[in-house]
Structures are given as C-alpha cells and as structure tokens.
Design an enzyme around this catalytic site. Sequence first.
Site, PDB file in Angstrom:
ATOM      1  CE  LYS A  26      -1.709   1.610   4.101  1.00  0.00           C
ATOM      2  NZ  LYS A  26      -1.219   2.969   4.431  1.00  0.00           N
ATOM      3  CG  ASN A  27       2.341   2.732   3.466  1.00  0.00           C
ATOM      4  OD1 ASN A  27       1.188   2.989   3.205  1.00  0.00           O
ATOM      5  ND2 ASN A  27       2.691   2.502   4.622  1.00  0.00           N
ATOM      6  NE  ARG A  96      -2.139  12.103   8.291  1.00  0.00           N
ATOM      7  CZ  ARG A  96      -2.194  13.248   8.463  1.00  0.00           C
ATOM      8  NH1 ARG A  96      -3.408  13.598   9.112  1.00  0.00           N
ATOM      9  NH2 ARG A  96      -1.135  14.172   8.124  1.00  0.00           N
ATOM     10  CB  CYS A 120      -4.453  11.011  12.249  1.00  0.00           C
ATOM     11  SG  CYS A 120      -3.977   9.206  11.888  1.00  0.00           S
ATOM     12  NE  ARG A 125       0.175  10.231  10.224  1.00  0.00           N
ATOM     13  CZ  ARG A 125      -0.093   9.320   9.310  1.00  0.00           C
ATOM     14  NH1 ARG A 125      -1.403   8.625   9.626  1.00  0.00           N
ATOM     15  NH2 ARG A 125       0.498   8.612   8.305  1.00  0.00           N
ATOM     16  N   PRO A 126       1.656  16.304  11.879  1.00  0.00           N
ATOM     17  CG  PRO A 126       3.560  17.326  12.500  1.00  0.00           C
ATOM     18  CD  PRO A 126       2.467  16.200  12.880  1.00  0.00           C
ATOM     19  CB  VAL A 127       1.752  18.527   6.264  1.00  0.00           C
ATOM     20  CG1 VAL A 127       0.842  17.209   6.548  1.00  0.00           C
ATOM     21  CG2 VAL A 127       0.850  19.825   6.596  1.00  0.00           C
ATOM     22  CG  ASP A 128       6.271  20.505  10.522  1.00  0.00           C
ATOM     23  OD1 ASP A 128       7.328  20.672  10.946  1.00  0.00           O
ATOM     24  OD2 ASP A 128       5.731  19.360  10.640  1.00  0.00           O
ATOM     25  CG  LEU A 129       9.113  17.559   8.767  1.00  0.00           C
ATOM     26  CD1 LEU A 129       9.490  16.426   8.973  1.00  0.00           C
ATOM     27  CD2 LEU A 129      10.202  18.589   9.084  1.00  0.00           C
ATOM     28  CG  LEU A 332       8.238   6.913  14.058  1.00  0.00           C
ATOM     29  CD1 LEU A 332       9.058   5.756  14.568  1.00  0.00           C
ATOM     30  CD2 LEU A 332       8.102   6.859  12.484  1.00  0.00           C
TER      31      LEU A 332
HETATM   32  C1  EPZ Z   1       4.156   7.044   6.527  1.00  0.00           C
HETATM   33  O1  EPZ Z   1       3.119   8.017   7.076  1.00  0.00           O
HETATM   34  C2  EPZ Z   1       3.341   5.697   6.143  1.00  0.00           C
HETATM   35  N1  EPZ Z   1       2.222   6.145   5.181  1.00  0.00           N
HETATM   36  C3  EPZ Z   1       2.645   5.261   7.705  1.00  0.00           C
HETATM   37  O2  EPZ Z   1       1.857   4.274   7.493  1.00  0.00           O
HETATM   38  C4  EPZ Z   1       3.961   5.221   8.500  1.00  0.00           C
HETATM   39  O3  EPZ Z   1       3.303   4.719   9.846  1.00  0.00           O
HETATM   40  C5  EPZ Z   1       4.780   6.019   8.685  1.00  0.00           C
HETATM   41  O4  EPZ Z   1       5.223   6.529   7.538  1.00  0.00           O
HETATM   42  C6  EPZ Z   1       5.722   5.791   9.340  1.00  0.00           C
HETATM   43  O5  EPZ Z   1       6.642   4.836   8.887  1.00  0.00           O
HETATM   44  C7  EPZ Z   1       2.334   6.026   4.151  1.00  0.00           C
HETATM   45  O6  EPZ Z   1       3.350   5.826   3.474  1.00  0.00           O
HETATM   46  C8  EPZ Z   1       1.221   6.534   3.272  1.00  0.00           C
HETATM   47  P1  EPZ Z   1       6.143  10.344   8.584  1.00  0.00           P
HETATM   48  P2  EPZ Z   1       3.739   9.427   7.203  1.00  0.00           P
HETATM   49  O7  EPZ Z   1       6.043  11.603   8.152  1.00  0.00           O
HETATM   50  O8  EPZ Z   1       4.645   9.652   5.921  1.00  0.00           O
HETATM   51  C9  EPZ Z   1       6.443  13.403  12.025  1.00  0.00           C
HETATM   52  C10 EPZ Z   1      -0.016   2.589   7.681  1.00  0.00           C
HETATM   53  O9  EPZ Z   1      -0.394   2.095   8.943  1.00  0.00           O
HETATM   54  N2  EPZ Z   1       6.147  14.555  11.131  1.00  0.00           N
HETATM   55  O10 EPZ Z   1       7.149   9.581   8.442  1.00  0.00           O
HETATM   56  O11 EPZ Z   1       2.748  10.247   7.357  1.00  0.00           O
HETATM   57  C11 EPZ Z   1       5.226  12.920  12.251  1.00  0.00           C
HETATM   58  O12 EPZ Z   1       4.258  13.471  13.147  1.00  0.00           O
HETATM   59  C12 EPZ Z   1       0.507   4.144   7.685  1.00  0.00           C
HETATM   60  O13 EPZ Z   1       0.223   2.308   6.641  1.00  0.00           O
HETATM   61  C13 EPZ Z   1       6.275  15.818  11.391  1.00  0.00           C
HETATM   62  O14 EPZ Z   1       6.532  16.187  12.561  1.00  0.00           O
HETATM   63  O15 EPZ Z   1       4.752   9.362   8.564  1.00  0.00           O
HETATM   64  C14 EPZ Z   1       5.557  11.510  12.930  1.00  0.00           C
HETATM   65  O16 EPZ Z   1       5.755  11.456  14.380  1.00  0.00           O
HETATM   66  C15 EPZ Z   1       0.213   4.541   9.123  1.00  0.00           C
HETATM   67  N3  EPZ Z   1       6.022  16.675  10.394  1.00  0.00           N
HETATM   68  C16 EPZ Z   1       6.863  11.278  12.358  1.00  0.00           C
HETATM   69  O17 EPZ Z   1       7.125  12.444  11.826  1.00  0.00           O
HETATM   70  C17 EPZ Z   1       5.725  16.416   9.107  1.00  0.00           C
HETATM   71  O18 EPZ Z   1       5.774  17.383   8.305  1.00  0.00           O
HETATM   72  C18 EPZ Z   1       6.766   9.999  11.323  1.00  0.00           C
HETATM   73  O19 EPZ Z   1       5.998  10.438  10.290  1.00  0.00           O
HETATM   74  C19 EPZ Z   1       5.677  15.153   8.825  1.00  0.00           C
HETATM   75  C20 EPZ Z   1       5.888  14.144   9.636  1.00  0.00           C
END
Ligand code: EPZ
Length: 438
Positions: A26-27, A96, A120, A125-129, A332
């Site tokens: 999926k991912n 998301r 969520c 789950r911020p998107v600032d990055l 995470l």
């Molecule tokens: C991806 O989500 C996956 N989703 C998630 O899978 C997975 O849990 C996650 O990576 C971690 O491995 C997809 O690929 C579609 P992150 P993503 O950004 O990208 C912080 C599943 O069950 N963060 O790597 O959204 C955030 O809050 C799903 O299949 C910021 O602070 O995860 C978290 O603590 C659930 N600012 C950490 O980073 C940002 O702009 C990791 O999140 C982005 C993230």
Amino acid sequence: MKEDTPYLEIEGGFELSGEVRVSGAKNAVLPVLAATLLVPGIYRLARVPRLLDLYTMLELLEYLGASFRWEEDLLVVDTQRVEGWEAPYALVSRMRGSILVLGALTARFGRARVAKPGGCPIGPRPVDLHTRGLALMGARVEDQNEIWVEAPQGLRGAEIVLDFPSVTATENLLMAAVRARGRSRIVNAAREPEVEFLGRFLEAMGAKIRGLGTGVLEIEGGRELTPPSEPVTIIPDRIETGTYLMLAGLCGGEITVAGTEPQYLEAPLLKLREAGLEVEWEADRVYARATGPLRPLKVVTAPYPGFPTDLQAQIMVLLTQAHGISRITENLFKERFRHVPELQRMGADIEQEGGIAFVRGPTPLRAAEVKAHDLRAGASLVLAALAAEGVSRVYGLEHLDRGYEALEEKLRALGARIRRRREESFAAGRPSWAARGG
Ligand code: EPZ
C-alpha cells in the site's frame, strides 16, 4: 433506521499453518500513483493491491482529470487530461496519503491546494516538513485550513534538511525536486523501501537521483521525464508480511509468507527470533514457527531500518503470550495505542503510559466484541481473535480494508475460521442481536 454494520466473525484457538502470498505494498503504490501526475502520459502498474486506500487515491486522480482501467492484473493510469491542482477535503479526509499529490501537482502546475487531512486516530500528524521543503524550493506556502502552494516561476533546486526522516515528506520533496530547476539535496531523508522504490520509479521516468536507500538524496532536477516504457511491478508489502508471521507464535503452526522481500524486514525478523520463534528466509519467502515458550522483548519503534511502527500493534499481541514482561516504546506516533483497551477487553495484561506499554504474559486471550480504530490496530485485533478461544467479532472494517487485500481468504487458506458478516442494527436503538441476549 436500519444500519448494516460489517464485522469479522472469528472462531479462534486453532492451529494455523501453510503458505500465504503477500500483495503489493500500500505504502509503495500510493506515492507511485501520485508520481503519475508529474508528466502527462500512460502508466502501467503490476501487482497493485486492491485496497480501499488504492481506490481513494484513484478517485482523487480521477477528480484531478485522470482516468484508469484494469487490463487483467495491470492497472493502467492515464494522466494526459489532468488539469486539476486541488485535492478536496472529502477525499483527503478519507486518507492522509492524499497529501502525496502536493509535490507532484506543484511541480506540474506551479501550484496546488490540498485540504488538511484533519485528525488521525494514531495521533498528531503535522505536514510542516512537506511545506517547509517546498518553501525552500521557492514556493509561496500557506498552511492554514488547507495547504496552498504557489510557484508561478516553477520550483528551483534546494538544500533541504529534514528535522525527522518523514516518509511522505521525503516522497513529496523527491517528486518536486525531479522537476525543479537545478540540483536538490535532501538530508536526513527517509530510507524506507517504499521511498527507494518511488525513486526507482522516477529514475524509470528519466530522473537522475543519487543516494536512494540512504539518508542523503541528490536530485538533478529539470530533466525530461516520460512514463516508464515497461509496466512497473509494485514491491511486496513488508507490513503485511510481518502481520502474517506473528501467527506462527500465536496459533502454533508453521507459516510461510511467499512473494515477499525478506531484506526489507530485518528488524522485525530478528525481533521474532529474539522472542524464540524459528525464523528462516530465502529469496522471496520467509518461514516461521514456534519451537517453545515465547520470550519477552523490548521493542522500540523507529524509522527504517529500525522496527516499524506499523508492526507495533501486531507484535504487542504476540507478546501477550510471552513468558514475562515486554516493553514497547512507540517513538513515531505517541498515541498509537488505540488497540490497547480492545486487547485488554480480550484479557490481555497491558499497562500503557505515554509512549510506552508494558505487556505481561503469558495471558490466555478470550473471545470478545472489539472495534478497530485504525488500520494496524485492526490487524492486531484479528490476530488476537485467531489466538483467543471462542468466537470474536471484530468491527471497524473500514480501517482494516484500507490496508489488507483479501484478508479473510488468505487466513482461511491457513486454516482460519473467519468470515465477514453484516449485522443489522437500529441506529437509534439497541443492536438486533442484543434482543437475542447475544
Ligand atoms: C508513512 O506515514 C506511512 N504512510 C505510515 O503508514 C507509517 O506509519 C509512517 O510513514 C511511518 O513509517 C504512508 O506511507 C502512506 P512520517 P507518514 O511523516 O509519512 C512527524 C500505515 O499504517 N512529522 O514518516 O505520514 C510525524 O508526526 C500508515 O500504513 C512531522 O513532525 O509518517 C511522526 O511523528 C500509518 N512533520 C513522524 O514525523 C511532518 O511534516 C513520522 O511520520 C511530517 C511528519
């Protein structure tokens, strides 16, 4: 008003054995579908998992002007008539992963508007990055109720350091960088296999990327891109693989997971060995079986190649059967414990505080009515129900169906007694089976 609530009815406590073949990840398919927006054309994908999230992403692509069809097992996506650059709340709130169109739309149209996904179940789950990276590439960004990105002159290459190796932020910025003018560097990039696979897909389109699979990516932007000339096969789902392997420790059989990539799963496989499972792997298959009492573990979730947060709930169920106290640290998504109260209802002995859970075992699990509040929590409840004596009902399938293809069929092939049922209940009043004292 009558409502029709689907649930899984699972009779547990039986030994499960045999071979299960995993689906495409999926991912991995979600970011690749977003990448088809980068340049107009026909894209052909193989081993695409038929999941709710896939259909949500296809619905979003259609909303933007794309079309798709299945040619037997090949998904053919046509993005030649894409004109839209806005992703509406109605679609984004369902998944998301929709955020993944942000980078590609900005790169193609010089602007994008993506609704904010909202709350969520696994925590903030911020998107600032994502937005900070695009701003460094010269875009004007507004990040209020929706994300509004504008780069009328197009994006330019940039040096970006990610405060955290976010998976989708890395993917978004990678897609933006391949069409930006000049060179980009993404430092502290995510190293997940799905990120590397997206990079390989972009390379098949003509992009030039160095460092895939490492924490530093260098991208030569502005090269001419075209759809890959050959169909691209989606990589296997390592989280689905890990989910099925837990059955070996929970239901006492011998489980072989085929069509997978063992190298993507080293941390979970070594943890299962540490717990006392016999785990072997070769080429595209992993084999696991219990050889004696399970040992307790310390599990700490981390970005790849660490232990994946997406297997945290599933290994928690396994550790309810270990002899001793296990400690699980979720780094995470600190609130990713919505499965705990449901597992406690099944008799599990779990204490959770902040980002840490202590699991005491072995504790026999008992059948119950439980509800999934997110995708991986759902998987853990199905595992628990298969291990528990008696008949359980697992609700919240709208979460489970987002990420597991043909779950019941695959489990039945291992000997599971599982079937999907629908329950009629009156929205306002008591559920119909309550009258029967169910
Ligand atoms: C991806 O989500 C996956 N989703 C998630 O899978 C997975 O849990 C996650 O990576 C971690 O491995 C997809 O690929 C579609 P992150 P993503 O950004 O990208 C912080 C599943 O069950 N963060 O790597 O959204 C955030 O809050 C799903 O299949 C910021 O602070 O995860 C978290 O603590 C659930 N600012 C950490 O980073 C940002 O702009 C990791 O999140 C982005 C993230």
